[in-house]
Design an enzyme around this catalytic site. Structure first.
Site, PDB file in Angstrom:
ATOM      1  N   LYS A 183     -97.899  54.458 -68.992  1.00  0.00           N
ATOM      2  CA  LYS A 183     -99.174  54.847 -68.376  1.00  0.00           C
ATOM      3  C   LYS A 183     -98.833  55.796 -67.234  1.00  0.00           C
ATOM      4  O   LYS A 183     -98.275  55.383 -66.220  1.00  0.00           O
ATOM      5  CB  LYS A 183     -99.911  53.634 -67.799  1.00  0.00           C
ATOM      6  CG  LYS A 183    -101.272  54.023 -67.224  1.00  0.00           C
ATOM      7  CD  LYS A 183    -101.828  52.996 -66.252  1.00  0.00           C
ATOM      8  CE  LYS A 183    -101.527  53.333 -64.815  1.00  0.00           C
ATOM      9  NZ  LYS A 183    -102.167  54.558 -64.301  1.00  0.00           N
ATOM     10  N   GLY A 236     -94.377  52.239 -57.176  1.00  0.00           N
ATOM     11  CA  GLY A 236     -95.643  52.432 -56.465  1.00  0.00           C
ATOM     12  C   GLY A 236     -95.678  51.582 -55.207  1.00  0.00           C
ATOM     13  O   GLY A 236     -94.631  51.247 -54.641  1.00  0.00           O
ATOM     14  N   SER A 237     -96.879  51.198 -54.813  1.00  0.00           N
ATOM     15  CA  SER A 237     -97.013  50.498 -53.532  1.00  0.00           C
ATOM     16  C   SER A 237     -96.536  49.046 -53.625  1.00  0.00           C
ATOM     17  O   SER A 237     -96.535  48.445 -54.703  1.00  0.00           O
ATOM     18  CB  SER A 237     -98.474  50.511 -53.081  1.00  0.00           C
ATOM     19  OG  SER A 237     -99.230  49.645 -53.907  1.00  0.00           O
ATOM     20  N   VAL A 240     -99.387  46.648 -54.929  1.00  0.00           N
ATOM     21  CA  VAL A 240     -99.582  46.596 -56.386  1.00  0.00           C
ATOM     22  C   VAL A 240     -98.356  45.980 -57.058  1.00  0.00           C
ATOM     23  O   VAL A 240     -98.470  45.170 -57.978  1.00  0.00           O
ATOM     24  CB  VAL A 240     -99.872  48.012 -56.952  1.00  0.00           C
ATOM     25  CG1 VAL A 240     -99.944  47.990 -58.468  1.00  0.00           C
ATOM     26  CG2 VAL A 240    -101.167  48.563 -56.369  1.00  0.00           C
ATOM     27  N   GLY A 241     -97.172  46.332 -56.557  1.00  0.00           N
ATOM     28  CA  GLY A 241     -95.935  45.810 -57.137  1.00  0.00           C
ATOM     29  C   GLY A 241     -95.889  44.294 -57.127  1.00  0.00           C
ATOM     30  O   GLY A 241     -95.451  43.659 -58.096  1.00  0.00           O
ATOM     31  N   GLU A 258     -90.093  49.136 -57.870  1.00  0.00           N
ATOM     32  CA  GLU A 258     -89.569  50.058 -56.857  1.00  0.00           C
ATOM     33  C   GLU A 258     -90.770  50.392 -55.971  1.00  0.00           C
ATOM     34  O   GLU A 258     -91.729  51.001 -56.430  1.00  0.00           O
ATOM     35  CB  GLU A 258     -88.976  51.260 -57.605  1.00  0.00           C
ATOM     36  CG  GLU A 258     -88.774  52.516 -56.818  1.00  0.00           C
ATOM     37  CD  GLU A 258     -87.956  52.327 -55.598  1.00  0.00           C
ATOM     38  OE1 GLU A 258     -87.041  51.486 -55.608  1.00  0.00           O
ATOM     39  OE2 GLU A 258     -88.249  52.986 -54.592  1.00  0.00           O
ATOM     40  N   CYS A 292     -91.201  57.962 -51.280  1.00  0.00           N
ATOM     41  CA  CYS A 292     -90.875  56.630 -50.768  1.00  0.00           C
ATOM     42  C   CYS A 292     -89.622  56.695 -49.913  1.00  0.00           C
ATOM     43  O   CYS A 292     -89.359  55.798 -49.126  1.00  0.00           O
ATOM     44  CB  CYS A 292     -90.806  55.573 -51.855  1.00  0.00           C
ATOM     45  SG  CYS A 292     -89.780  56.005 -53.190  1.00  0.00           S
ATOM     46  N   GLU A 394     -95.952  51.557 -43.886  1.00  0.00           N
ATOM     47  CA  GLU A 394     -95.724  52.789 -44.646  1.00  0.00           C
ATOM     48  C   GLU A 394     -96.992  53.638 -44.599  1.00  0.00           C
ATOM     49  O   GLU A 394     -98.067  53.187 -44.982  1.00  0.00           O
ATOM     50  CB  GLU A 394     -95.371  52.463 -46.099  1.00  0.00           C
ATOM     51  CG  GLU A 394     -95.022  53.710 -46.878  1.00  0.00           C
ATOM     52  CD  GLU A 394     -94.546  53.439 -48.299  1.00  0.00           C
ATOM     53  OE1 GLU A 394     -95.199  52.658 -49.008  1.00  0.00           O
ATOM     54  OE2 GLU A 394     -93.519  54.023 -48.698  1.00  0.00           O
TER      55      GLU A 394
HETATM   56  C1  UN1 Z   1     -89.666  58.710 -54.517  1.00  0.00           C
HETATM   57  O1  UN1 Z   1     -90.117  59.191 -53.500  1.00  0.00           O
HETATM   58  O2  UN1 Z   1     -90.209  57.732 -55.052  1.00  0.00           O
HETATM   59  O3  UN1 Z   1     -84.368  60.796 -53.112  1.00  0.00           O
HETATM   60  C2  UN1 Z   1     -88.508  59.289 -55.232  1.00  0.00           C
HETATM   61  C3  UN1 Z   1     -85.379  61.464 -53.212  1.00  0.00           C
HETATM   62  C4  UN1 Z   1     -85.830  61.936 -54.575  1.00  0.00           C
HETATM   63  C5  UN1 Z   1     -86.604  60.866 -55.260  1.00  0.00           C
HETATM   64  C6  UN1 Z   1     -87.725  60.285 -54.456  1.00  0.00           C
HETATM   65  N1  UN1 Z   1     -84.683  62.288 -55.351  1.00  0.00           N
HETATM   66  O4  UN1 Z   1     -86.035  61.797 -52.227  1.00  0.00           O
END
Ligand code: UN1
Length: 502
Positions: A183, A236-237, A240-241, A258, A292, A394
């Site tokens: 999805k 994602g967040s 939700v995770g 993640e 992230c 965050e």
């Molecule tokens: C993300 O923000 O979920 O290391 C991934 C990094 C990128 C991947 C980020 N290669 O900033």
């Protein structure tokens, strides 16, 4: 007239199930608009429901029976081909991504490149997928173990890296012999369609890779509830995770999560401040802070804190905000109205509740055509303390907090004093300090004299604490998500031998 999704310029896209492009059962579609100018419609994507998911999962479960038997080096050859196709289409894919996601072109080119890197890296694993042999505790007995595929993998991916992150999941799942129902993110499906289209053209057999677009509450939920989905991989967040983790526990699914980050750069009094400044600007305002791994805290030694905050505000002020397709712009929009409101809300919290000092930005940018998009000025707060909400939560936007520290130990305490543990970095000329920090900072990724962003695909990616649930994507470690170990004992003694007893 509904056009096939392989025509990336087509207005209306379909689901890809069992080797065919098919309309969603609902016959409803969701608009995908350009966040830099919402007057532009990028495409219309299926608003699928559980019927579409059921069909895709059933077909993927059937396809698993044959795909798992295809030798891994053969599976990998298809991935190599997909890599070649993506190289040919890199520019087109990057432009599509900038239109739907907003980040500037040099970054969307990087996102596509990360997917290409992943095809080559993980296709190489087709000829490895190493298990091992070992010595059994009894004579005339052989012991070994190997990786086995799991079954149907459900994938739920985010909008900020709409091609790279799906590639981190789809490619290792396929090389290990699993089948996939993905999805894509509701706000950026086109880039995931472009990746899936490249894999289809490269020769992935019908049913092995399926894409069902739509909302999390419909498509995501249906994937979580389907008994034939054996594994769910989510980025994602944290909010939700957690729900996903709980749903997976209820149906005994393997689950890799993640999630969030609150990443920090430490700057010591001996650091090259000009170099640190480049790293902070890139980490905090690259991707408009929507990674992230984004830098959202700078922990600076008190001897250089004021000076550095001044340098930072001066440069951040001059970053050029605007649509990412214009190569003169440094910072694109945020993804949507909801993100805009949430980030502006945090800026208000910083000002009023936290009483930090706003030294740069702080507003929505609405001059001229920018008013048609979701632009926020690069924002810097100084005099932030470690427990303030802007230093703990965050924000996922272009908002940076400068926090003073007394020394390295204090800096490490601040860096570790959040619930997340994805990425951190230190700027120092002192090797001893760098190694101490490397050892004591509780993150899954650590940099010395570099920013918090920019992980490479052949190293493990993921974090500690509430950032995840212990898995790592990237590196050969990702194979541990998408395969299960089988231990095999061969007894050639011709008699009953009892382990632990004889
Ligand atoms: C993300 O923000 O979920 O290391 C991934 C990094 C990128 C991947 C980020 N290669 O900033």
């Amino acid at each position: 007239m509904v056009k096939p999704a392989t025509k990336v310029r087509a207005e209306q896209y379909l689901n890809y199930i069992g080797g065919e492009w098919v309309a969603p059962k609902s016959d409803r579609y969701l608009d995908n608009r350009n966040p830099a100018d919402t007057r532009e419609l990028v495409g219309r994507f299926p608003a699928s429901n559980s019927e579409d998911v059921d069909r895709a999962v059933d077909i993927a479960a059937e396809a698993f029976r044959t795909w798992r038997k295809v030798p891994a080096p053969r599976r990998a050859e298809i991935l190599f081909k997909a890599g070649e196709i993506l190289i040919q289409r890199k520019e087109e894919c990057a432009r599509d991504m900038t239109r739907e996601m907003g980040k500037v072109l040099k970054e969307t080119r990087g996102d596509v490149q990360e997917a290409i890197d992943m095809t080559y890296f993980i296709a190489g694993e087709g000829r490895r997928l190493h298990g091992y042999t070992t010595k059994a505790e009894l004579p005339n007995k052989y012991a070994m173990c190997s990786r086995e595929p799991i079954g149907v993998c459900g994938m739920i991916t985010p909008w900020n890296f709409p091609m790279a992150i799906p590639s981190w999941k789809i490619l290792p799942a396929l090389v290990c012999g699993n089948t996939v129902v993905i999805k894509p993110a509701e706000y950026t499906p086109l880039s995931t369609y472009n990746l899936v289209s490249a894999l289809i053209e490269a020769g992935i057999p019908p049913g092995v890779l399926n894409i069902v677009a739509g909302r999390g509450v419909e498509v995501g939920k249906a994937l979580l509830e389907h008994s034939k989905v054996r594994l769910v991989s989510f980025t994602g967040s944290t909010e939700v995770g957690r729900m996903i983790g709980q749903a997976c526990a209820a149906t005994d699914k393997i689950c890799s999560l993640e999630m969030g980050g609150k990443n920090a750069i430490m700057i010591m009094d001996d650091a090259d401040l000009d170099l640190a400044l480049e790293g902070v600007l890139w980490g905090a305002f690259g991707t408009t802070g929507q990674r992230c791994t984004a830098t959202s805290r700078v922990v600076v030694h008190k001897k250089v804190a004021k000076k550095f905050a001044g340098m930072l505000a001066d440069r951040a002020k001059h970053l050029k905000l605007g649509p990412g397709l214009n190569e003169k712009n440094d910072v694109g929009p945020v993804i949507n109205e909801e993100a805009l409101e949430s980030i502006l809300g945090y800026i208000e919290i910083g000002r009023r509740e936290d009483k930090a000092r706003l030294i740069c930005g702080g507003h929505r940018a609405e001059k001229g055509d920018l008013k048609h998009g979701f632009f926020i000025e690069p924002t810097v707060f100084s005099e932030v303390t470690a427990q303030m909400r802007i230093a703990q939560e965050e924000i996922f936007g272009p908002v940076l907090s400068v926090i003073e520290c007394r020394d390295l130990d204090h800096a490490i305490e601040i860096v570790n004093g959040v619930k997340y543990g994805l990425s951190a970095s230190i700027y120092t000329q002192d090797t001893n300090r760098a190694f101490h920090a490397m050892e004591d900072v509780q993150t899954g990724i650590f940099y010395v004299n570099a920013s918090t962003i920019g992980a490479e695909v052949h190293l493990p990616f993921g974090g500690t604490k509430s950032t995840g649930n212990g898995h790592r994507e990237g590196g050969t470690q990702v194979l541990d998500i998408f395969s299960e170990w089988k231990a095999v004992y061969v007894d050639y003694s011709g008699k009953l031998q009892r382990a632990q007893i004889d």
